[in-house]
Scaffold this motif. Structure first.
Motif, PDB file in Angstrom:
ATOM      1  N   ARG A 224      37.804  40.065  38.547  1.00 15.96           N
ATOM      2  CA  ARG A 224      38.638  40.457  39.672  1.00 15.96           C
ATOM      3  C   ARG A 224      39.780  39.459  39.842  1.00 15.96           C
ATOM      4  O   ARG A 224      39.655  38.292  39.447  1.00 15.96           O
ATOM      5  CB  ARG A 224      37.813  40.521  40.954  1.00 15.96           C
ATOM      6  CG  ARG A 224      36.651  41.514  40.918  1.00 15.96           C
ATOM      7  CD  ARG A 224      35.829  41.439  42.191  1.00 15.96           C
ATOM      8  NE  ARG A 224      34.760  42.436  42.213  1.00 15.96           N
ATOM      9  CZ  ARG A 224      33.524  42.229  41.768  1.00 15.96           C
ATOM     10  NH1 ARG A 224      33.201  41.034  41.247  1.00 15.96           N
ATOM     11  NH2 ARG A 224      32.616  43.177  41.834  1.00 15.96           N
ATOM     12  N   ALA A 225      40.870  39.903  40.469  1.00 13.42           N
ATOM     13  CA  ALA A 225      42.023  39.023  40.680  1.00 13.42           C
ATOM     14  C   ALA A 225      41.616  37.778  41.457  1.00 13.42           C
ATOM     15  O   ALA A 225      42.051  36.666  41.147  1.00 13.42           O
ATOM     16  CB  ALA A 225      43.124  39.775  41.422  1.00 13.42           C
ATOM     17  N   SER A 226      40.768  37.948  42.468  1.00 13.83           N
ATOM     18  CA  SER A 226      40.336  36.804  43.276  1.00 13.83           C
ATOM     19  C   SER A 226      39.514  35.824  42.450  1.00 13.83           C
ATOM     20  O   SER A 226      39.575  34.606  42.647  1.00 13.83           O
ATOM     21  CB  SER A 226      39.521  37.282  44.481  1.00 13.83           C
ATOM     22  OG  SER A 226      38.376  38.009  44.060  1.00 13.83           O
ATOM     23  N   GLU A 227      38.734  36.344  41.488  1.00 16.25           N
ATOM     24  CA  GLU A 227      37.921  35.487  40.628  1.00 16.25           C
ATOM     25  C   GLU A 227      38.791  34.721  39.639  1.00 16.25           C
ATOM     26  O   GLU A 227      38.531  33.553  39.351  1.00 16.25           O
ATOM     27  CB  GLU A 227      36.886  36.340  39.890  1.00 16.25           C
ATOM     28  CG  GLU A 227      35.867  36.990  40.813  1.00 16.25           C
ATOM     29  CD  GLU A 227      35.020  38.044  40.156  1.00 16.25           C
ATOM     30  OE1 GLU A 227      33.992  38.439  40.727  1.00 16.25           O
ATOM     31  OE2 GLU A 227      35.379  38.494  39.038  1.00 16.25           O
ATOM     32  N   LEU A 228      39.832  35.369  39.129  1.00 11.26           N
ATOM     33  CA  LEU A 228      40.757  34.696  38.223  1.00 11.26           C
ATOM     34  C   LEU A 228      41.520  33.596  38.953  1.00 11.26           C
ATOM     35  O   LEU A 228      41.732  32.508  38.413  1.00 11.26           O
ATOM     36  CB  LEU A 228      41.744  35.713  37.641  1.00 11.26           C
ATOM     37  CG  LEU A 228      41.161  36.697  36.613  1.00 11.26           C
ATOM     38  CD1 LEU A 228      42.115  37.856  36.407  1.00 11.26           C
ATOM     39  CD2 LEU A 228      40.876  35.990  35.302  1.00 11.26           C
ATOM     40  N   ARG A 229      41.921  33.856  40.191  1.00 15.76           N
ATOM     41  CA  ARG A 229      42.668  32.863  40.965  1.00 15.76           C
ATOM     42  C   ARG A 229      41.797  31.666  41.328  1.00 15.76           C
ATOM     43  O   ARG A 229      42.301  30.559  41.525  1.00 15.76           O
ATOM     44  CB  ARG A 229      43.229  33.506  42.239  1.00 15.76           C
ATOM     45  CG  ARG A 229      44.343  34.508  41.953  1.00 15.76           C
ATOM     46  CD  ARG A 229      44.700  35.320  43.188  1.00 15.76           C
ATOM     47  NE  ARG A 229      45.088  34.451  44.287  1.00 15.76           N
ATOM     48  CZ  ARG A 229      44.518  34.467  45.491  1.00 15.76           C
ATOM     49  NH1 ARG A 229      43.512  35.305  45.744  1.00 15.76           N
ATOM     50  NH2 ARG A 229      44.937  33.663  46.433  1.00 15.76           N
ATOM     51  N   THR A 244      31.610  31.466  33.329  1.00 13.67           N
ATOM     52  CA  THR A 244      30.629  31.737  34.379  1.00 13.67           C
ATOM     53  C   THR A 244      31.377  31.851  35.701  1.00 13.67           C
ATOM     54  O   THR A 244      32.063  30.915  36.124  1.00 13.67           O
ATOM     55  CB  THR A 244      29.579  30.622  34.460  1.00 13.67           C
ATOM     56  OG1 THR A 244      28.905  30.530  33.208  1.00 13.67           O
ATOM     57  CG2 THR A 244      28.567  30.922  35.561  1.00 13.67           C
ATOM     58  N   VAL A 245      31.259  32.998  36.328  1.00  8.37           N
ATOM     59  CA  VAL A 245      31.930  33.237  37.614  1.00  8.37           C
ATOM     60  C   VAL A 245      31.054  32.690  38.723  1.00  8.37           C
ATOM     61  O   VAL A 245      29.928  33.152  38.924  1.00  8.37           O
ATOM     62  CB  VAL A 245      32.198  34.748  37.829  1.00  8.37           C
ATOM     63  CG1 VAL A 245      32.892  34.973  39.168  1.00  8.37           C
ATOM     64  CG2 VAL A 245      33.032  35.306  36.693  1.00  8.37           C
ATOM     65  N   ARG A 246      31.577  31.699  39.438  1.00 10.67           N
ATOM     66  CA  ARG A 246      30.812  31.073  40.519  1.00 10.67           C
ATOM     67  C   ARG A 246      31.554  31.110  41.856  1.00 10.67           C
ATOM     68  O   ARG A 246      30.969  30.846  42.901  1.00 10.67           O
ATOM     69  CB  ARG A 246      30.501  29.616  40.183  1.00 10.67           C
ATOM     70  CG  ARG A 246      29.535  29.432  39.015  1.00 10.67           C
ATOM     71  CD  ARG A 246      29.094  27.989  38.888  1.00 10.67           C
ATOM     72  NE  ARG A 246      28.082  27.814  37.859  1.00 10.67           N
ATOM     73  CZ  ARG A 246      28.337  27.522  36.596  1.00 10.67           C
ATOM     74  NH1 ARG A 246      29.615  27.361  36.213  1.00 10.67           N
ATOM     75  NH2 ARG A 246      27.368  27.388  35.706  1.00 10.67           N
ATOM     76  N   GLN A 247      32.848  31.413  41.842  1.00  9.71           N
ATOM     77  CA  GLN A 247      33.615  31.379  43.086  1.00  9.71           C
ATOM     78  C   GLN A 247      34.829  32.291  42.966  1.00  9.71           C
ATOM     79  O   GLN A 247      35.131  32.819  41.886  1.00  9.71           O
ATOM     80  CB  GLN A 247      34.065  29.955  43.396  1.00  9.71           C
ATOM     81  CG  GLN A 247      35.011  29.350  42.353  1.00  9.71           C
ATOM     82  CD  GLN A 247      35.436  27.936  42.693  1.00  9.71           C
ATOM     83  OE1 GLN A 247      34.676  27.151  43.262  1.00  9.71           O
ATOM     84  NE2 GLN A 247      36.681  27.594  42.363  1.00  9.71           N
ATOM     85  N   ARG A 248      35.514  32.476  44.072  1.00  8.53           N
ATOM     86  CA  ARG A 248      36.723  33.291  44.111  1.00  8.53           C
ATOM     87  C   ARG A 248      37.663  32.723  45.168  1.00  8.53           C
ATOM     88  O   ARG A 248      37.224  31.982  46.065  1.00  8.53           O
ATOM     89  CB  ARG A 248      36.395  34.746  44.427  1.00  8.53           C
ATOM     90  CG  ARG A 248      35.716  34.954  45.758  1.00  8.53           C
ATOM     91  CD  ARG A 248      35.146  36.350  45.912  1.00  8.53           C
ATOM     92  NE  ARG A 248      36.159  37.336  46.207  1.00  8.53           N
ATOM     93  CZ  ARG A 248      36.464  37.760  47.437  1.00  8.53           C
ATOM     94  NH1 ARG A 248      35.827  37.263  48.490  1.00  8.53           N
ATOM     95  NH2 ARG A 248      37.380  38.661  47.630  1.00  8.53           N
ATOM     96  N   ALA A 249      38.941  33.051  45.064  1.00  7.63           N
ATOM     97  CA  ALA A 249      39.934  32.643  46.062  1.00  7.63           C
ATOM     98  C   ALA A 249      40.337  33.866  46.862  1.00  7.63           C
ATOM     99  O   ALA A 249      40.755  34.876  46.289  1.00  7.63           O
ATOM    100  CB  ALA A 249      41.151  32.033  45.370  1.00  7.63           C
ATOM    101  N   ASP A 250      40.204  33.797  48.198  1.00 10.68           N
ATOM    102  CA  ASP A 250      40.508  34.973  49.011  1.00 10.68           C
ATOM    103  C   ASP A 250      41.996  35.060  49.336  1.00 10.68           C
ATOM    104  O   ASP A 250      42.812  34.241  48.890  1.00 10.68           O
ATOM    105  CB  ASP A 250      39.648  35.000  50.277  1.00 10.68           C
ATOM    106  CG  ASP A 250      39.989  33.883  51.265  1.00 10.68           C
ATOM    107  OD1 ASP A 250      41.055  33.254  51.122  1.00 10.68           O
ATOM    108  OD2 ASP A 250      39.196  33.649  52.191  1.00 10.68           O
TER     109      ASP A 250
END
Length: 407
Positions: A224-229, A244-250
């Motif tokens: 997702r865009a938020s995960e990439l950011r 490994t996806v551990r966080q996202r930027a809202d």
């Protein structure tokens, strides 16, 4: 509990009458409610008697308003992400309070909710331009507001402020209608919602530097865009070739947990992407958060900047465009990028995972695709992408089976 008739004369001497229900609630406090007809009074008395025994009765006089219940609900949402709270607050301030904020919870019934949703959908253009109830809401917005209103009533129910959740009851009565409406939902299509392989190749060929690495990562991971950011170098294992996806930027530039528990996942990388990331790491701006795709100062990049400065111009340069029907001052057709949102690249990754080897895909099972995309349920994956999976029909096998029957 008693039901009695009351007669009196008004100021003009006309004799009037009404039926009054007198009772004590579960706390021993005297209550009364007036009705024009005896059968309505009897029905209320019977219902109230049961509620008092069950200690669930809420008298209308003591009932909170929808606005007050909404404010309590927002307090219970304090631990949610800021973007989610902002969306809920908007539903409350712009779509719920202007219509029914002053109404008592005790008056919220299934017909009441249905009338409210109909008013939302239709609007009232006779009202002034600055009146929030003037413009009709889209079907999608009506659905979202309905969910939020149902959450308000659920919260109020838990607090003992209302006996029933009329939104849930309406939902049960509308189940068949929802199934009928689902027939008209448009499925995502390749070349419309999902970029074709040719288009993706053109986009990648037209991108350079950071932009090319970012788009390639979106294309080959489906993040997702938020995960990439919010992606950190600490979460990119270039030796094993996985992220490994551990966080996202809202939307408010805050780092938080993934969208759901299923959002925490490990995605394998193709070797060429590993090479691109390894080269990009040397040139990547450094920052306290160690982000993979930061802005020039090493901080979280704004989503709008990625779209306007990275994604859309590259599509136009690649010729992945759609005409607007207008012309510029020189008479040339004006075009815009064909895919306005990054989610199109996530759709492409899903289709790439689903397509068979013969069609240039990975041929993965629905369960693996669910994990790769970080969907919370397999049903979500199948609802969105189920029609892309091979049907399993084999023409040769079908012809052989038919021949056995037909001779």
């Amino acid at each position: 509990m008693s039901v009695r008739k009351r007669k009196w004369k008004n100021a003009k001497g006309v004799e009037l009458e009404a039926w009054i229900v007198d009772y004590a609630d579960q706390h021993g406090k005297r209550r009364h409610k007036t009705f024009a007809r005896k059968k309505d009074a009897d029905a209320y008395a019977a219902k109230t008697h049961t509620e008092v025994i069950d200690h669930t009765h809420v008298a209308e006089a003591a009932s909170k308003t929808v606005k007050e219940a909404g404010e309590l609900w927002m307090k219970s949402c304090a631990n949610l992400e800021q973007s989610t709270r902002a969306q809920y607050q908007q539903h409350l301030d712009r779509h719920i309070i202007p219509y029914i904020g002053k109404e008592k919870l005790a008056r919220v019934t299934v017909p009441f909710v249905r009338a409210f949703l109909d008013r939302l959908r239709e609007g009232d253009r006779s009202l002034p331009d600055d009146d929030l109830t003037r413009m009709p809401r889209s079907d999608a917005m009506v659905r979202n507001v309905r969910v939020s209103f149902g959450s308000i009533l659920s919260d109020a129910q838990q607090r003992g402020l209302v006996v029933r959740n009329a939104v849930k009851e309406l939902g049960r009565s509308r189940a068949s209608q929802a199934k009928a409406e689902a027939r008209h939902e448009k499925r995502i299509e390749v070349g419309v919602d999902i970029p074709t392989t040719v288009e993706v190749k053109a986009i990648l060929d037209s991108a350079t530097g950071r932009d090319r690495v970012f788009i390639a990562t979106a294309v080959f991971t489906g993040m997702r865009a938020s995960e990439l950011r919010g992606l950190r170098w600490d979460d990119v294992d270039l030796t094993k070739g996985e992220i490994t996806v551990r966080q996202r930027a809202d939307a408010y530039q805050e780092i938080g947990s993934p969208k759901s528990r299923a959002g925490r996942r490990t995605i394998p990388l193709v070797p060429k992407l590993v090479k691109m990331l390894r080269e990009w790491k040397l040139a990547c701006p450094k920052g306290d958060d160690g982000l993979v795709f930061p802005n020039g100062q090493g901080n979280i990049e704004w989503h709008a900047n990625i779209i306007k400065r990275w994604y859309l111009p590259i599509q136009i340069a690649a010729g992945v465009t759609t005409p607007t029907g207008e012309r510029d001052k020189d008479g040339k057709p004006i075009v815009v990028a064909k895919y306005p949102g990054l989610h199109a690249l996530r759709h492409f990754y899903a289709s790439w995972c689903i397509n068979s080897h013969a069609d240039g895909g990975l041929g993965l099972s629905p369960k693996v695709v669910q994990h790769r995309l970080g969907h919370s349920t397999i049903q979500m994956t199948l609802d969105v992408y189920g029609h892309l999976f091979p049907s399993g029909d084999d023409n040769a096998a079908m012809d052989k089976a038919a021949s056995a029957l037909l001779g």
